[in-house]
Scaffold this motif. Structure first.
Motif, PDB file in Angstrom:
ATOM      1  N   ALA A  46     -23.492  -6.558 -68.851  1.00 50.72           N
ATOM      2  CA  ALA A  46     -22.738  -5.416 -68.335  1.00 50.72           C
ATOM      3  C   ALA A  46     -23.259  -5.009 -66.961  1.00 50.72           C
ATOM      4  O   ALA A  46     -22.479  -4.699 -66.049  1.00 50.72           O
ATOM      5  CB  ALA A  46     -22.827  -4.241 -69.310  1.00 50.72           C
ATOM      6  N   VAL A  47     -24.578  -5.017 -66.795  1.00 53.65           N
ATOM      7  CA  VAL A  47     -25.160  -4.727 -65.482  1.00 53.65           C
ATOM      8  C   VAL A  47     -24.741  -5.796 -64.486  1.00 53.65           C
ATOM      9  O   VAL A  47     -24.336  -5.487 -63.348  1.00 53.65           O
ATOM     10  CB  VAL A  47     -26.694  -4.648 -65.579  1.00 53.65           C
ATOM     11  N   GLN A  48     -24.833  -7.061 -64.889  1.00 60.72           N
ATOM     12  CA  GLN A  48     -24.444  -8.157 -63.997  1.00 60.72           C
ATOM     13  C   GLN A  48     -22.995  -8.016 -63.554  1.00 60.72           C
ATOM     14  O   GLN A  48     -22.672  -8.203 -62.364  1.00 60.72           O
ATOM     15  CB  GLN A  48     -24.629  -9.504 -64.703  1.00 60.72           C
ATOM     16  N   ASP A  49     -22.104  -7.678 -64.474  1.00 59.90           N
ATOM     17  CA  ASP A  49     -20.689  -7.523 -64.126  1.00 59.90           C
ATOM     18  C   ASP A  49     -20.490  -6.412 -63.104  1.00 59.90           C
ATOM     19  O   ASP A  49     -19.719  -6.561 -62.147  1.00 59.90           O
ATOM     20  CB  ASP A  49     -19.862  -7.236 -65.381  1.00 59.90           C
ATOM     21  N   HIS A  50     -21.177  -5.302 -63.306  1.00 59.66           N
ATOM     22  CA  HIS A  50     -21.026  -4.206 -62.350  1.00 59.66           C
ATOM     23  C   HIS A  50     -21.621  -4.574 -60.997  1.00 59.66           C
ATOM     24  O   HIS A  50     -21.043  -4.250 -59.949  1.00 59.66           O
ATOM     25  CB  HIS A  50     -21.671  -2.931 -62.886  1.00 59.66           C
ATOM     26  N   LEU A  51     -22.752  -5.245 -61.006  1.00 65.07           N
ATOM     27  CA  LEU A  51     -23.366  -5.692 -59.759  1.00 65.07           C
ATOM     28  C   LEU A  51     -22.427  -6.632 -59.013  1.00 65.07           C
ATOM     29  O   LEU A  51     -22.278  -6.540 -57.786  1.00 65.07           O
ATOM     30  CB  LEU A  51     -24.693  -6.389 -60.060  1.00 65.07           C
ATOM     31  N   THR A  52     -21.765  -7.525 -59.733  1.00 64.94           N
ATOM     32  CA  THR A  52     -20.806  -8.435 -59.095  1.00 64.94           C
ATOM     33  C   THR A  52     -19.649  -7.664 -58.488  1.00 64.94           C
ATOM     34  O   THR A  52     -19.192  -7.977 -57.377  1.00 64.94           O
ATOM     35  CB  THR A  52     -20.296  -9.465 -60.109  1.00 64.94           C
ATOM     36  N   ARG A  53     -19.174  -6.638 -59.184  1.00 62.53           N
ATOM     37  CA  ARG A  53     -18.076  -5.830 -58.626  1.00 62.53           C
ATOM     38  C   ARG A  53     -18.506  -5.143 -57.337  1.00 62.53           C
ATOM     39  O   ARG A  53     -17.720  -5.040 -56.386  1.00 62.53           O
ATOM     40  CB  ARG A  53     -17.604  -4.804 -59.662  1.00 62.53           C
ATOM     41  N   LEU A  54     -19.744  -4.679 -57.278  1.00 61.79           N
ATOM     42  CA  LEU A  54     -20.239  -4.064 -56.046  1.00 61.79           C
ATOM     43  C   LEU A  54     -20.243  -5.068 -54.890  1.00 61.79           C
ATOM     44  O   LEU A  54     -19.878  -4.744 -53.759  1.00 61.79           O
ATOM     45  CB  LEU A  54     -21.654  -3.521 -56.262  1.00 61.79           C
ATOM     46  N   ARG A  55     -20.627  -6.290 -55.192  1.00 66.34           N
ATOM     47  CA  ARG A  55     -20.669  -7.313 -54.160  1.00 66.34           C
ATOM     48  C   ARG A  55     -19.262  -7.711 -53.718  1.00 66.34           C
ATOM     49  O   ARG A  55     -18.998  -7.889 -52.522  1.00 66.34           O
ATOM     50  CB  ARG A  55     -21.435  -8.531 -54.680  1.00 66.34           C
ATOM     51  N   LEU A  56     -18.348  -7.847 -54.671  1.00 69.25           N
ATOM     52  CA  LEU A  56     -16.972  -8.218 -54.323  1.00 69.25           C
ATOM     53  C   LEU A  56     -16.305  -7.123 -53.492  1.00 69.25           C
ATOM     54  O   LEU A  56     -15.468  -7.410 -52.625  1.00 69.25           O
ATOM     55  CB  LEU A  56     -16.165  -8.491 -55.587  1.00 69.25           C
ATOM     56  N   ALA A  57     -16.675  -5.869 -53.754  1.00 69.95           N
ATOM     57  CA  ALA A  57     -16.109  -4.752 -52.993  1.00 69.95           C
ATOM     58  C   ALA A  57     -16.504  -4.798 -51.524  1.00 69.95           C
ATOM     59  O   ALA A  57     -15.880  -4.141 -50.687  1.00 69.95           O
ATOM     60  CB  ALA A  57     -16.538  -3.424 -53.612  1.00 69.95           C
ATOM     61  N   GLU A 156     -33.472 -10.597 -70.210  1.00 64.51           N
ATOM     62  CA  GLU A 156     -32.417  -9.622 -69.950  1.00 64.51           C
ATOM     63  C   GLU A 156     -32.461  -9.119 -68.504  1.00 64.51           C
ATOM     64  O   GLU A 156     -31.424  -8.935 -67.858  1.00 64.51           O
ATOM     65  CB  GLU A 156     -32.529  -8.451 -70.928  1.00 64.51           C
ATOM     66  N   GLN A 157     -33.649  -8.889 -67.983  1.00 64.99           N
ATOM     67  CA  GLN A 157     -33.765  -8.458 -66.597  1.00 64.99           C
ATOM     68  C   GLN A 157     -33.265  -9.536 -65.643  1.00 64.99           C
ATOM     69  O   GLN A 157     -32.612  -9.253 -64.639  1.00 64.99           O
ATOM     70  CB  GLN A 157     -35.217  -8.086 -66.283  1.00 64.99           C
ATOM     71  N   ASN A 158     -33.566 -10.783 -65.961  1.00 66.16           N
ATOM     72  CA  ASN A 158     -33.079 -11.887 -65.143  1.00 66.16           C
ATOM     73  C   ASN A 158     -31.560 -12.000 -65.196  1.00 66.16           C
ATOM     74  O   ASN A 158     -30.905 -12.208 -64.169  1.00 66.16           O
ATOM     75  CB  ASN A 158     -33.731 -13.187 -65.606  1.00 66.16           C
ATOM     76  N   THR A 159     -30.991 -11.835 -66.379  1.00 69.42           N
ATOM     77  CA  THR A 159     -29.527 -11.880 -66.514  1.00 69.42           C
ATOM     78  C   THR A 159     -28.885 -10.757 -65.717  1.00 69.42           C
ATOM     79  O   THR A 159     -27.879 -10.964 -65.026  1.00 69.42           O
ATOM     80  CB  THR A 159     -29.128 -11.778 -67.986  1.00 69.42           C
ATOM     81  N   ALA A 160     -29.434  -9.562 -65.791  1.00 67.04           N
ATOM     82  CA  ALA A 160     -28.876  -8.434 -65.055  1.00 67.04           C
ATOM     83  C   ALA A 160     -28.813  -8.729 -63.565  1.00 67.04           C
ATOM     84  O   ALA A 160     -27.859  -8.331 -62.872  1.00 67.04           O
ATOM     85  CB  ALA A 160     -29.711  -7.178 -65.307  1.00 67.04           C
ATOM     86  N   ASP A 161     -29.790  -9.453 -63.056  1.00 70.28           N
ATOM     87  CA  ASP A 161     -29.873  -9.809 -61.639  1.00 70.28           C
ATOM     88  C   ASP A 161     -29.084 -11.081 -61.320  1.00 70.28           C
ATOM     89  O   ASP A 161     -29.340 -11.741 -60.314  1.00 70.28           O
ATOM     90  CB  ASP A 161     -31.352  -9.983 -61.251  1.00 70.28           C
ATOM     91  N   GLY A 162     -28.144 -11.441 -62.174  1.00 69.62           N
ATOM     92  CA  GLY A 162     -27.316 -12.615 -61.918  1.00 69.62           C
ATOM     93  C   GLY A 162     -28.045 -13.922 -62.081  1.00 69.62           C
ATOM     94  O   GLY A 162     -27.701 -14.928 -61.459  1.00 69.62           O
ATOM     95  N   SER A 163     -29.079 -13.930 -62.945  1.00 68.64           N
ATOM     96  CA  SER A 163     -29.904 -15.121 -63.153  1.00 68.64           C
ATOM     97  C   SER A 163     -30.547 -15.588 -61.849  1.00 68.64           C
ATOM     98  O   SER A 163     -30.720 -16.782 -61.619  1.00 68.64           O
ATOM     99  CB  SER A 163     -29.083 -16.258 -63.788  1.00 68.64           C
TER     100      SER A 163
END
Length: 280
Positions: A46-57, A156-163
């Motif tokens: 869920a964190v990764q998805d939101h982080l990706t949305r921030l980057r796409l924005a 989990e921390q690594n996944t949140a950071d997009g691996s």
């Protein structure tokens, strides 16, 4: 930080994603002992998805996915028990020979890249079904660049950071049947000196196993892989630090070489007490 951990799950994901995004922008490493210590696997995505949305924005575009920890050597190196995935964005894709500038504390690992010729989705895909969707098999070097101080993190921390996905150098097309892309030899060198060797079977036994796993993981989240996307299928050797002024190269199948260099004079991000430096 305690307030963030105790906040409702959706809010926690948003807050942590914004924190990760801000830290990378400001070149500040985070201390994994202080941040995101209560993440679940689903919470991490869920964190990764939101982080990706921030980057796409910011105007960036989706280009594919990276697989993490598909090889036993990488799981041992980082103490991560199972594979994960992260997004590849268009500005992460570099072309061989590449110069890697502006990273925090980059490491490099050789990987087999798969470019899809058609959409691919669903769980339980057989190898021949994945192979039928492959357009190209490419020699690649992944540049990982964790936001976590010293590359010390939980799965989990690594996944949140997009691996730790930060870049991929895309090399030449390998002249290999996708069904046999697990037989490709790879030799890794630093500044021209041989360091490690492996075969592409190191990635989950076969690089296409990882693609099938990814398709199933995405299907569980209502997604699929799309034509033209690049999937890098996991490090084949341990990741090696890319030092300022240094060059890392890999030779695939004895004939195809891909390389990346880092400009001299660059410095790594500060790896002191990151938790104190970024108080919010």
């Amino acid at each position: 930080m305690t307030d963030m951990i105790e906040a409702p799950r959706a809010e926690r994901a948003d807050l942590l994603a914004e924190r990760l995004h801000r830290a990378r922008r400001d070149r500040r490493l985070l201390d994994a002992r202080r941040d995101a210590t209560a993440l679940s696997p689903e919470g991490a995505y869920a964190v990764q998805d939101h982080l990706t949305r921030l980057r796409l924005a910011e105007g960036r575009c989706h280009a594919g996915y990276k697989l993490g920890y598909t090889s036993a050597v990488m799981r041992r190196q980082m103490g991560v028990p199972a594979p994960n995935y992260g997004p590849l964005l268009d500005d992460m894709v570099l072309h061989d020979p590449a110069t890697a500038a502006g990273f925090l504390h980059p490491r490099v690992e050789p990987e087999i890249g798969i470019v899809l010729a058609r959409d691919l989705a669903g769980a339980g895909l057989m190898l021949h079904e994945v192979a039928d969707a492959v357009g190209e098999v490419r020699a690649c070097l992944e540049i990982v660049d964790s936001i976590w101080d010293g590359y010390r993190f939980t799965a989990e921390q690594n996944t949140a950071d997009g691996s730790s996905a930060a870049g991929v150098v895309v090399g030449g097309v390998l002249d290999v049947d996708p069904l046999r892309c697990h037989r490709v030899s790879v030799e890794l060198a630093v500044d021209g000196v041989a360091l490690a060797s492996a075969t592409s079977a190191a990635a989950a036994g076969h690089p296409l196993h990882g693609v099938a796993w990814l398709a199933a993981e995405l299907a569980a989240r209502g997604r699929g892989l799309e034509k033209g996307e690049l999937v890098i299928t996991g490090g084949l050797t341990a990741a090696v630090a890319l030092r300022p002024g240094g060059t890392i190269s890999a030779r695939f199948g004895g004939t195809t070489t891909v390389s990346v260099q880092r400009p001299a004079g660059e410095t790594d991000a500060d790896t002191g007490d990151a938790g104190q430096r970024d108080s919010g």
